[in-house]
Each structure stands twice: as C-alpha cells, then as structure tokens.
Design a protein around this motif. Structure first.
Motif, PDB file in Angstrom:
ATOM      1  N   UNK A  11     -20.255 -86.119  65.024  1.00  0.00           N
ATOM      2  CA  UNK A  11     -18.839 -86.046  65.408  1.00  0.00           C
ATOM      3  C   UNK A  11     -18.300 -84.630  65.234  1.00  0.00           C
ATOM      4  N   UNK A  12     -18.723 -83.956  64.196  1.00  0.00           N
ATOM      5  CA  UNK A  12     -18.281 -82.576  63.974  1.00  0.00           C
ATOM      6  C   UNK A  12     -18.826 -81.667  65.085  1.00  0.00           C
ATOM      7  N   UNK A  13     -20.076 -81.850  65.468  1.00  0.00           N
ATOM      8  CA  UNK A  13     -20.668 -81.048  66.548  1.00  0.00           C
ATOM      9  C   UNK A  13     -19.939 -81.280  67.871  1.00  0.00           C
ATOM     10  N   UNK A  14     -19.616 -82.537  68.168  1.00  0.00           N
ATOM     11  CA  UNK A  14     -18.859 -82.847  69.390  1.00  0.00           C
ATOM     12  C   UNK A  14     -17.478 -82.208  69.318  1.00  0.00           C
ATOM     13  N   UNK A  67     -19.109 -75.319  61.905  1.00  0.00           N
ATOM     14  CA  UNK A  67     -20.284 -76.184  61.861  1.00  0.00           C
ATOM     15  C   UNK A  67     -20.849 -76.317  60.452  1.00  0.00           C
ATOM     16  N   UNK A  68     -20.671 -75.291  59.634  1.00  0.00           N
ATOM     17  CA  UNK A  68     -21.246 -75.294  58.291  1.00  0.00           C
ATOM     18  C   UNK A  68     -20.321 -75.754  57.197  1.00  0.00           C
ATOM     19  N   UNK A  69     -19.125 -76.189  57.549  1.00  0.00           N
ATOM     20  CA  UNK A  69     -18.181 -76.610  56.513  1.00  0.00           C
ATOM     21  C   UNK A  69     -17.688 -78.024  56.801  1.00  0.00           C
ATOM     22  N   UNK A  70     -16.861 -78.508  55.884  1.00  0.00           N
ATOM     23  CA  UNK A  70     -16.242 -79.819  56.083  1.00  0.00           C
ATOM     24  C   UNK A  70     -14.720 -79.679  56.164  1.00  0.00           C
ATOM     25  N   UNK A  71     -14.259 -78.458  56.395  1.00  0.00           N
ATOM     26  CA  UNK A  71     -12.823 -78.218  56.509  1.00  0.00           C
ATOM     27  C   UNK A  71     -12.272 -78.909  57.756  1.00  0.00           C
ATOM     28  N   UNK A 131     -18.164 -66.540  65.385  1.00  0.00           N
ATOM     29  CA  UNK A 131     -18.215 -66.527  63.921  1.00  0.00           C
ATOM     30  C   UNK A 131     -17.427 -67.712  63.361  1.00  0.00           C
ATOM     31  N   UNK A 132     -16.320 -68.059  63.997  1.00  0.00           N
ATOM     32  CA  UNK A 132     -15.551 -69.232  63.577  1.00  0.00           C
ATOM     33  C   UNK A 132     -16.325 -70.518  63.851  1.00  0.00           C
ATOM     34  N   UNK A 133     -17.043 -70.555  64.970  1.00  0.00           N
ATOM     35  CA  UNK A 133     -17.852 -71.726  65.310  1.00  0.00           C
ATOM     36  C   UNK A 133     -18.900 -71.965  64.225  1.00  0.00           C
ATOM     37  N   UNK A 134     -19.560 -70.902  63.797  1.00  0.00           N
ATOM     38  CA  UNK A 134     -20.584 -71.016  62.750  1.00  0.00           C
ATOM     39  C   UNK A 134     -19.954 -71.559  61.464  1.00  0.00           C
ATOM     40  N   UNK A 135     -18.792 -71.041  61.101  1.00  0.00           N
ATOM     41  CA  UNK A 135     -18.098 -71.536  59.901  1.00  0.00           C
ATOM     42  C   UNK A 135     -17.700 -73.005  60.054  1.00  0.00           C
TER      43      UNK A 135
END
Length: 148
Positions: free
Chosen positions: A76-79, A103-107, A97-101
């Motif tokens: 769901x996060x990836x979508x 995808x790697x966080x739960x914010x 750079x925001x996309x990477x952040x």
C-alpha cells in the motif's frame, strides 16, 4: 513519459519521477500502462490504479501471481508513493530523494492528486473486445506478442 514532456517537450527531474511511478505501478500489477485494458472501464493502468485507490481497493491492482508473498502495508505504501509520483502537475510530485525517504519510512504521506494521463479511452468496439488480436480478411486471427 511525463505529461509535460509529452505535451510541451519540457523535461525536468520531475519527469523522471513520473516515469518511476509508472514503473512501480507496472511492477506491482504485472501489467503495462500502454495497452492496458479492463473489462469494467476504459482507463489506462494509471487510471485503474487511481480508481482503485479512491475506492479504497488499492490492493486489487496487484498481480495475482504474488499470492501471499507480500506485506500489505508495504505494498500500500508503494502504491501510495507511486501515485504521488505520477501526479499531473510536476510541482505536485515529490523529488527522488523524497521518494526514497517515503519508501523507507513509516511517516504519514500526503494524499495524491489526479494522475497525469488519467484517461478513459473510447476504443472501437472490435478493439475493446479483442485487444490483442488482429483480424485478417480470410477470417484467420493472428495473436501479436509484445515484450514488456
């Protein structure tokens, strides 16, 4: 291809973000955006993913071949991130750079807006019913294969 490049010939780093979002949706769904067909509507893959997202059925875009080999929250996060990447206006899209952040966080993530190239096509009746076949005058049907 981002809308601003396809329509106006303007290319920027946000054009690459758009392409990344399309690729993520294609990977999750196992389908290509180009030539996508659905029996319930004539939207492209981006339109289909958006429709499912707004109806809170986003997981339905997933490729059935994945079975149960995924974590629901991660998909769901990836979508969600992919839909943020394919927003119509470049200024509404995140940078990579925001996309990477994201995808790697739960914010929490902002809600995506309408994707670029969200369209409902008017397909000729024959094309809509048999999207991957080409009719020949002698009644023989030839299937056309296309690579991903």
């Amino acid at each position: 291809m981002s809308p601003e490049y396809a329509v106006d010939g303007h290319f920027s780093i946000k054009s690459n973000v758009f392409s990344f979002g399309v690729i993520v949706i294609e990977i999750i769904s196992g389908k290509k955006n180009r030539g996508f067909h659905h029996s319930d509507h004539n939207h492209n893959l981006l339109g289909h993913a958006w429709r499912l997202w707004t109806e809170e059925r986003a997981l339905e875009v997933m490729d059935n071949m994945l079975g149960d080999s995924y974590t629901v929250s991660e998909v769901l996060r990836c979508i969600h991130v992919a839909l943020l990447c394919v927003q119509k206006r470049p200024e509404d899209r995140p940078d990579m750079s925001s996309v990477v952040l994201m995808l790697g966080s739960e914010n929490p993530l902002p809600q995506p807006k309408l994707p670029g190239f969200y369209i409902e096509r008017n397909l000729p009746e024959e094309e809509a019913s048999s999207s991957q076949h080409e009719r020949v005058s002698n009644g023989v049907t030839i299937s056309t294969l296309q690579g991903r």
